[in-house]
Design a protein around this motif. Structure first.
Motif, PDB file in Angstrom:
ATOM      1  N   SER A  52       0.845  -1.187   0.000  1.00 53.20           N
ATOM      2  CA  SER A  52       0.000   0.000   0.000  1.00 53.20           C
ATOM      3  C   SER A  52       0.880   1.236   0.000  1.00 53.20           C
ATOM      4  O   SER A  52       2.006   1.219   0.503  1.00 53.20           O
ATOM      5  CB  SER A  52      -0.903  -0.010   1.236  1.00 53.20           C
ATOM      6  OG  SER A  52      -1.763  -1.121   1.214  1.00 53.20           O
ATOM      7  N   GLU A 107      -5.750  -0.148  -1.289  1.00 54.38           N
ATOM      8  CA  GLU A 107      -5.288  -1.465  -1.699  1.00 54.38           C
ATOM      9  C   GLU A 107      -5.290  -1.591  -3.227  1.00 54.38           C
ATOM     10  O   GLU A 107      -4.449  -2.283  -3.804  1.00 54.38           O
ATOM     11  CB  GLU A 107      -6.194  -2.547  -1.100  1.00 54.38           C
ATOM     12  CG  GLU A 107      -6.120  -2.690   0.400  1.00 54.38           C
ATOM     13  CD  GLU A 107      -4.794  -3.279   0.851  1.00 54.38           C
ATOM     14  OE1 GLU A 107      -4.350  -4.276   0.246  1.00 54.38           O
ATOM     15  OE2 GLU A 107      -4.197  -2.737   1.802  1.00 54.38           O
ATOM     16  N   ILE A 133     -11.186  -6.656   1.537  1.00 49.68           N
ATOM     17  CA  ILE A 133      -9.805  -6.227   1.754  1.00 49.68           C
ATOM     18  C   ILE A 133      -8.945  -7.402   2.218  1.00 49.68           C
ATOM     19  O   ILE A 133      -7.833  -7.630   1.712  1.00 49.68           O
ATOM     20  CB  ILE A 133      -9.764  -5.083   2.791  1.00 49.68           C
ATOM     21  CG1 ILE A 133     -10.451  -3.833   2.232  1.00 49.68           C
ATOM     22  CG2 ILE A 133      -8.319  -4.760   3.189  1.00 49.68           C
ATOM     23  CD1 ILE A 133     -10.656  -2.733   3.252  1.00 49.68           C
ATOM     24  N   ARG A 143      -5.762  -9.126   0.293  1.00 54.54           N
ATOM     25  CA  ARG A 143      -4.474  -9.242   0.981  1.00 54.54           C
ATOM     26  C   ARG A 143      -4.073 -10.707   1.142  1.00 54.54           C
ATOM     27  O   ARG A 143      -2.894 -11.056   1.028  1.00 54.54           O
ATOM     28  CB  ARG A 143      -4.557  -8.580   2.352  1.00 54.54           C
ATOM     29  CG  ARG A 143      -4.577  -7.067   2.284  1.00 54.54           C
ATOM     30  CD  ARG A 143      -4.272  -6.452   3.629  1.00 54.54           C
ATOM     31  NE  ARG A 143      -3.882  -5.056   3.493  1.00 54.54           N
ATOM     32  CZ  ARG A 143      -3.319  -4.340   4.452  1.00 54.54           C
ATOM     33  NH1 ARG A 143      -3.077  -4.891   5.629  1.00 54.54           N
ATOM     34  NH2 ARG A 143      -2.993  -3.086   4.247  1.00 54.54           N
ATOM     35  N   GLN A 186      -4.439  -4.382  -9.260  1.00 57.02           N
ATOM     36  CA  GLN A 186      -5.198  -5.369  -8.498  1.00 57.02           C
ATOM     37  C   GLN A 186      -6.121  -6.126  -9.449  1.00 57.02           C
ATOM     38  O   GLN A 186      -7.306  -5.808  -9.576  1.00 57.02           O
ATOM     39  CB  GLN A 186      -6.006  -4.691  -7.384  1.00 57.02           C
ATOM     40  CG  GLN A 186      -6.671  -5.625  -6.412  1.00 57.02           C
ATOM     41  CD  GLN A 186      -5.758  -6.708  -5.894  1.00 57.02           C
ATOM     42  OE1 GLN A 186      -5.743  -7.815  -6.422  1.00 57.02           O
ATOM     43  NE2 GLN A 186      -4.978  -6.391  -4.864  1.00 57.02           N
TER      44      GLN A 186
END
Length: 487
Positions: free
Chosen positions: A5, A105, A147, A151, A295
């Motif tokens: 991040s 993120e 989230i 992760r 992402q």
């Protein structure tokens, strides 16, 4: 794939604090407006019950985890409208924060700030944050789980996936439809396995740690719903049966859901609506492309949730309410912001003026903020549904000889919540019988679009022999309350 991040500075925290304060103010203004139909049902059939009876049976109308918090707040501060809604406010503000976190993120701090601001200003977000129902809580836990999922895919640690399991359990305990989002994430995870993500030395961790999170979620959900497990299947079957005979069959049509979602999102903006819709679709497409760089699982996860939700609702023959997709609003806003920047960069490169990218992005952000500010004001133009106002008017103006009827589904609600001595008209036959009797009559009609279709004679009389006493507008779809009189 994005690995870390962006760094967080003091100015970033100050901006986030300002956005959260703004969100809190917008969600607190007008919080004591009258409760609408579903909120009253939540209060009367669950929140007002003793703690030991709140889990006695299953109801699709009940958001269990949320109602427990609403009951706790109302016991501390009293039976106040704002108290029933206060947990929704807290989770609504919290949702702004987790959207900010999710955007970091996916992209960077600037995208996070803009996305959080737009969520804070979002009409739908404010509306549901002032609703004594669990939708903001459901979105909060789902977004937080999203989230942890992203992760966990990037770096599969035990703690991350255990946290994912807890958020999944909290979402599903808020409402069973919360499972749809986590099923969608599970499909994405299986897809990653199928294409080879996680091969090599991390294969065991990449498989076992997510399964641990799923196990935690399943155990917690089963324990939470254990008292009412036998009634869940029967309730789902009843909902399917009522949907089959619903006069509003369009509620089961995905196209209606899309149109209704756009209508409530954009409002009566006239020709501007087409421009907003086309522009919105364009930035979302750009957003899907732009987010893929940092992402790649972000957009597919959102699309998969929409697909899973539609598939399950259609297979169960249930109504496809736009609120089933409330969870997706925040992530879609992130997509729009990412798309605005990516689109600005594409245009700047196309005209061979790279320096234009930044001002074009700023212009797009300003346009989204202005539209959001204009739209959010509708939230304060009227209550969601003014049942209390209709009740007060009728009681103040009724004559001793008047027969008062509430057109279904309002009858039992007025009797139970407002202690009214009114009668209920449930269908066309009962309406004909009631109106065949001589004498003065007052009619209170909830959800007029539905009831005019279910009782054609009511619509005919409303356009003819009945005196239109007053219309109480509501921001809820088909939420106006109409009062008629026959002398």
């Amino acid at each position: 794939m994005k690995q870390t991040s962006p760094m967080l500075g003091r100015n970033d925290l100050a901006i986030l604090l300002f956005i959260l304060l703004l969100a809190a103010v917008l969600r607190s203004a007008g919080l004591n407006a009258p409760l609408w139909y579903d909120e009253i049902r939540t209060v009367d059939t669950h929140v007002s019950l003793p703690w030991s009876e709140m889990m006695r049976d299953y109801s699709m109308n009940h958001h269990y985890f949320f109602s427990m918090k609403a009951k706790l707040v109302s016991q501390v501060f009293g039976d106040q409208v704002w108290a029933y809604r206060f947990p929704a406010v807290l989770f609504g503000v919290g949702l702004v924060g987790v959207i900010w976190w999710l955007a970091r993120e996916v992209a960077d701090n600037k995208i996070a700030h803009v996305s959080a601001l737009l969520v804070a200003l979002s009409y739908h977000q404010v509306w549901f944050s002032q609703n004594a129902r669990g939708y903001t809580e459901l979105a909060f836990w789902s977004t937080l789980g999203f989230i942890f999922f992203l992760r966990g895919v990037r770096q599969p640690t035990t703690g991350t996936w255990i946290a994912f399991g807890f958020t999944a359990a909290a979402a599903v305990f808020t409402h069973l439809t919360g499972a749809f989002f986590f099923v969608a994430l599970g499909i994405i995870w299986l897809y990653c396995l199928a294409i080879g993500l996680g091969r090599g030395t991390v294969t065991r961790a990449w498989v076992l740690h997510p399964l641990m999170g799923v196990a935690v979620a399943l155990v917690l959900v089963l324990l939470a719903y254990l008292p009412i497990l036998p009634s869940i299947a029967g309730t789902v079957g009843e909902v399917s049966a009522t949907s089959a005979v619903d006069p509003m069959q369009e509620y089961q049509n995905p196209l209606w859901t899309i149109v209704e979602g756009l209508r409530t999102a954009v409002g009566n903006t006239g020709p501007l609506m087409l421009f907003i819709v086309i522009g919105g679709l364009a930035v979302i497409v750009f957003g899907a492309v732009g987010a893929h760089v940092t992402q790649p699982l972000f957009f597919p996860s959102i699309a998969m949730h929409i697909a899973v939700t539609l598939t399950l609702l259609l297979s169960l023959e249930m109504r496809i309410w736009p609120r089933f997709f409330f969870v997706d609003i925040g992530p879609v806003i992130i997509l729009a912001v990412v798309g605005c920047r990516h689109g600005a960069d594409v245009v700047a490169r196309w005209v061979r003026q790279p320096q234009f990218g930044r001002p074009l992005f700023a212009l797009g952000v300003m346009a989204m903020i202005v539209v959001s500010v204009l739209l959010v004001q509708r939230n304060y133009s009227a209550p969601k549904q003014d049942l209390a106002g209709a009740f007060e008017l009728v009681e103040e103006t009724r004559n001793p000889s008047d027969r008062i009827y509430a057109i279904n589904p309002g009858g039992p609600l007025f009797e139970a919540h407002f202690d009214a001595d009114w009668r209920t008209i449930g269908d066309a036959h009962e309406y004909s019988e009631a109106m065949a009797q001589p004498g003065p009559v007052m009619l209170v009609v909830l959800f007029p679009g539905r009831m005019f279709r279910a009782i054609p004679d009511l619509k005919r009389d409303a356009e003819g022999q009945l005196e239109h006493v007053r219309e109480f507008p509501g921001t809820l779809g088909d939420g106006d309350v109409l009062v008629y009189r026959r002398k």
